[in-house]
Design a protein around this motif. Sequence first.
Motif, PDB file in Angstrom:
ATOM      1  N   THR A 251       0.825  -1.208   0.000  1.00 30.43           N
ATOM      2  CA  THR A 251       0.000   0.000   0.000  1.00 30.43           C
ATOM      3  C   THR A 251       0.859   1.258   0.000  1.00 30.43           C
ATOM      4  OG1 THR A 251      -1.712  -1.185   1.225  1.00 30.43           O
ATOM      5  CG2 THR A 251      -1.857   1.214   1.201  1.00 30.43           C
ATOM      6  N   MET A 252       1.887   1.290   0.837  1.00 29.83           N
ATOM      7  CA  MET A 252       2.758   2.467   0.912  1.00 29.83           C
ATOM      8  C   MET A 252       3.541   2.660  -0.385  1.00 29.83           C
ATOM      9  SD  MET A 252       2.336   3.901   3.894  1.00 29.83           S
ATOM     10  CE  MET A 252       3.759   4.736   4.539  1.00 29.83           C
ATOM     11  N   GLY A 253       3.926   1.561  -1.025  1.00 29.24           N
ATOM     12  CA  GLY A 253       4.626   1.663  -2.299  1.00 29.24           C
ATOM     13  C   GLY A 253       3.767   2.313  -3.366  1.00 29.24           C
ATOM     14  N   ARG A 254       2.500   1.931  -3.435  1.00 29.26           N
ATOM     15  CA  ARG A 254       1.584   2.543  -4.395  1.00 29.26           C
ATOM     16  C   ARG A 254       1.288   4.000  -4.056  1.00 29.26           C
ATOM     17  NH1 ARG A 254      -3.116  -1.317  -3.600  1.00 29.26           N
ATOM     18  NH2 ARG A 254      -4.271   0.282  -4.743  1.00 29.26           N
ATOM     19  N   LEU A 255       1.344   4.336  -2.753  1.00 32.88           N
ATOM     20  CA  LEU A 255       1.026   5.697  -2.327  1.00 32.88           C
ATOM     21  C   LEU A 255       2.126   6.685  -2.715  1.00 32.88           C
ATOM     22  CD1 LEU A 255      -0.865   7.592  -0.717  1.00 32.88           C
ATOM     23  CD2 LEU A 255       0.390   6.943   1.340  1.00 32.88           C
ATOM     24  N   PHE A 256       3.395   6.309  -2.506  1.00 31.24           N
ATOM     25  CA  PHE A 256       4.509   7.235  -2.748  1.00 31.24           C
ATOM     26  C   PHE A 256       5.256   6.958  -4.052  1.00 31.24           C
ATOM     27  CE2 PHE A 256       4.126   7.233   1.908  1.00 31.24           C
ATOM     28  CZ  PHE A 256       4.055   8.598   2.148  1.00 31.24           C
ATOM     29  N   GLY A 257       4.911   5.876  -4.747  1.00 32.65           N
ATOM     30  CA  GLY A 257       5.726   5.421  -5.872  1.00 32.65           C
ATOM     31  C   GLY A 257       5.834   6.380  -7.035  1.00 32.65           C
ATOM     32  N   ARG A 258       4.848   7.239  -7.260  1.00 27.87           N
ATOM     33  CA  ARG A 258       4.883   8.132  -8.424  1.00 27.87           C
ATOM     34  C   ARG A 258       5.834   9.314  -8.247  1.00 27.87           C
ATOM     35  NH1 ARG A 258      -1.391   8.594 -10.612  1.00 27.87           N
ATOM     36  NH2 ARG A 258      -1.715   6.351 -10.950  1.00 27.87           N
ATOM     37  N   VAL A 259       6.376   9.487  -7.039  1.00 29.45           N
ATOM     38  CA  VAL A 259       7.364  10.535  -6.790  1.00 29.45           C
ATOM     39  C   VAL A 259       8.750   9.953  -7.040  1.00 29.45           C
ATOM     40  CG1 VAL A 259       8.284  12.122  -5.047  1.00 29.45           C
ATOM     41  CG2 VAL A 259       5.853  11.520  -5.036  1.00 29.45           C
ATOM     42  N   ARG A 260       9.656  10.764  -7.629  1.00 29.62           N
ATOM     43  CA  ARG A 260      11.008  10.276  -7.846  1.00 29.62           C
ATOM     44  C   ARG A 260      11.660   9.955  -6.496  1.00 29.62           C
ATOM     45  NH1 ARG A 260      14.861  14.399 -10.749  1.00 29.62           N
ATOM     46  NH2 ARG A 260      13.233  14.279 -12.337  1.00 29.62           N
ATOM     47  N   GLY A 261      12.101   8.735  -6.340  1.00 35.56           N
ATOM     48  CA  GLY A 261      12.637   8.279  -5.062  1.00 35.56           C
ATOM     49  C   GLY A 261      11.561   7.864  -4.075  1.00 35.56           C
ATOM     50  N   GLY A 262      10.288   7.986  -4.491  1.00 34.05           N
ATOM     51  CA  GLY A 262       9.172   7.721  -3.585  1.00 34.05           C
ATOM     52  C   GLY A 262       9.086   6.272  -3.139  1.00 34.05           C
ATOM     53  N   LEU A 263       9.449   5.349  -4.030  1.00 33.69           N
ATOM     54  CA  LEU A 263       9.395   3.932  -3.652  1.00 33.69           C
ATOM     55  C   LEU A 263      10.403   3.642  -2.544  1.00 33.69           C
ATOM     56  CD1 LEU A 263       7.912   1.364  -4.362  1.00 33.69           C
ATOM     57  CD2 LEU A 263       9.629   0.884  -6.114  1.00 33.69           C
TER      58      LEU A 263
ATOM     59  N   VAL B  75       0.436   2.539 -12.303  1.00 34.98           N
ATOM     60  CA  VAL B  75       0.256   2.072 -10.929  1.00 34.98           C
ATOM     61  C   VAL B  75      -0.948   2.777 -10.309  1.00 34.98           C
ATOM     62  CG1 VAL B  75       1.297   1.968  -8.642  1.00 34.98           C
ATOM     63  CG2 VAL B  75       2.708   1.593 -10.653  1.00 34.98           C
ATOM     64  N   VAL B  76      -1.882   1.999  -9.790  1.00 37.58           N
ATOM     65  CA  VAL B  76      -3.116   2.551  -9.224  1.00 37.58           C
ATOM     66  C   VAL B  76      -2.852   3.015  -7.794  1.00 37.58           C
ATOM     67  CG1 VAL B  76      -5.526   2.072  -8.637  1.00 37.58           C
ATOM     68  CG2 VAL B  76      -4.476   0.991 -10.651  1.00 37.58           C
ATOM     69  N   LYS B  77      -3.165   4.282  -7.516  1.00 33.21           N
ATOM     70  CA  LYS B  77      -2.999   4.797  -6.161  1.00 33.21           C
ATOM     71  C   LYS B  77      -4.015   4.135  -5.232  1.00 33.21           C
ATOM     72  CE  LYS B  77      -1.717   8.821  -5.050  1.00 33.21           C
ATOM     73  NZ  LYS B  77      -1.574  10.268  -4.748  1.00 33.21           N
ATOM     74  N   PRO B  78      -3.614   3.825  -3.998  1.00 31.11           N
ATOM     75  CA  PRO B  78      -4.557   3.181  -3.071  1.00 31.11           C
ATOM     76  C   PRO B  78      -5.669   4.140  -2.656  1.00 31.11           C
ATOM     77  CG  PRO B  78      -2.540   3.788  -1.932  1.00 31.11           C
ATOM     78  CD  PRO B  78      -2.300   4.063  -3.383  1.00 31.11           C
TER      79      PRO B  78
END
Length: 516
Positions: free
Chosen positions: A90-102, A233-236
């Motif tokens: 869940t956290m990966g999908r939440l921050f993943g679209r930011v560079r370095g977010g994953l 990637v679908v945001k939660p």
Amino acid sequence: MTLPLDLLMFAALIGAILLGYPVSFSIAGVASIFALLGWLTGSFDLSLLGALGQRIFGLLTNDVLIAIPLFVFMGVVLEKSRIAEDLLETMGRLFGRVRGGLGVSVILVGALLAASTGIVGATVVAMGMIALPTMLRNGYNPKLASGVVCTSGTLGQIIPPSTLLIILSDVMSNAYQQAQFAQGKFTIETISVGQIFAAALMPGLLLVGIYILYMLMRAWLIPTDAPAMSESVVKPTAREIFLAVVPPVLLIVAVLGAILGGVATPGEAASVGAVGALLMAGVRMKASPTLMMAGGASLLLLAVLAGLFPVRIQRSDAGLFEWSMAFLFATLTFIGGMALFVSLKRTFTNSILKPTLSSTMVVTAMIFATILTASIFSLVFVGLGGEERITEILKSMPGGPTGALIFCMAIIFVLGFFLDFVEITVILLPLIAPALILMGHDPMWLAVLIAINLQTSFLTPPFGFSLFYLRGAAPKEITTGHIYLGVVPFIVLQIVGVSLIWLVPKVATWLPGIVY
């Protein structure tokens, strides 16, 4: 010129451990051999070993250490029931679209898992199997991905509740009492687990902030090292975030809040954590969420009301109020018991309960065996004059108390390349901590510096445990070289964290001062 037996004893212990012989047997064996050698050469009085029975009894009746198996059980339940996986995904999908977010999401999840499980191996393996392949698929530098997974997994050693902090609090409390006796004080102060937890909380969050800042800066300076996830990637949803994040956070707040607030002892708070983890696992195993929440609320309400209105219905003057409260307590106990029974049944039928109990027993036995045999080692070492020798060495260090502390921190750091944190904590620290406290170092500040140093031992090659955990869980494209090179920047960040706490002691001492 021959080396004294006490120094030879320490060298022999390190050699035995490096040979790969089981640690607890190595410690006890080396202690026994050198006790006999000391007796034969007239430098050790065998009657000192008569204190072993008292030491063993003290260990087995230590209220602080009782919390260890319960915290281990709580962590293993959360790991085996895959609650950690849901949180990470869940956290990966939440921050993943930011560079370095994953990478940021891995660090944040590592912090949450640290506060809810406290088990380095479980956290590193879980993130190595779930987050590492995702990071590689999204173009992350293999070395950076390996380093951030290893380092985030070790946060369980510095963010309370932590097995390391529980053992460290017991060691530092004993050292603080020894130092006060040496100063001629007979009305002595002690250090509680809650104080050490409070002292470590802000430094732990500081390390999380340093890791996140490094990840974002590296993603900004070298975009190819930590690219953003694809738009597909679908945001939660808010509901998914709530279900994944809120239960672990509530568990953390309940456990830490009970300890820091002085409401419960560490053992009692660990029991709360174990029960909470079981109920969360029950929900994960498709048990009725309503029953699990009702059970949790009933047990919480029971704990509060029982503290506010203790009932003694066997008393002759018990009236209507006492009998009404007794009926209410019995009802709440029944609801909570039913929820626990259903949860235990679900975890058993889903083959989670048995491996959880086995893992808990293995880890607990390893820790207690090491502590027990280390008590034998320290007794023989002190009998051979080792304690006086270490005190003399520290006092002769250039730079006074600061020089002595730098020397000790360097020794702990180097030993971390070869030894486990439990071994260093229960063998070395009882020998050096009293002398450092006598030199004027604040015991809680000292405990935090040592804790972060010991946390680093999980990352330092060649025997860093996190490196081995990740090596076993990482995909085949990740080499040992990637892992070793990946943790180097984070070891430097650890040193930066220690330096900041050294320069600004309030980071460690502010919260204990407020709470206690």
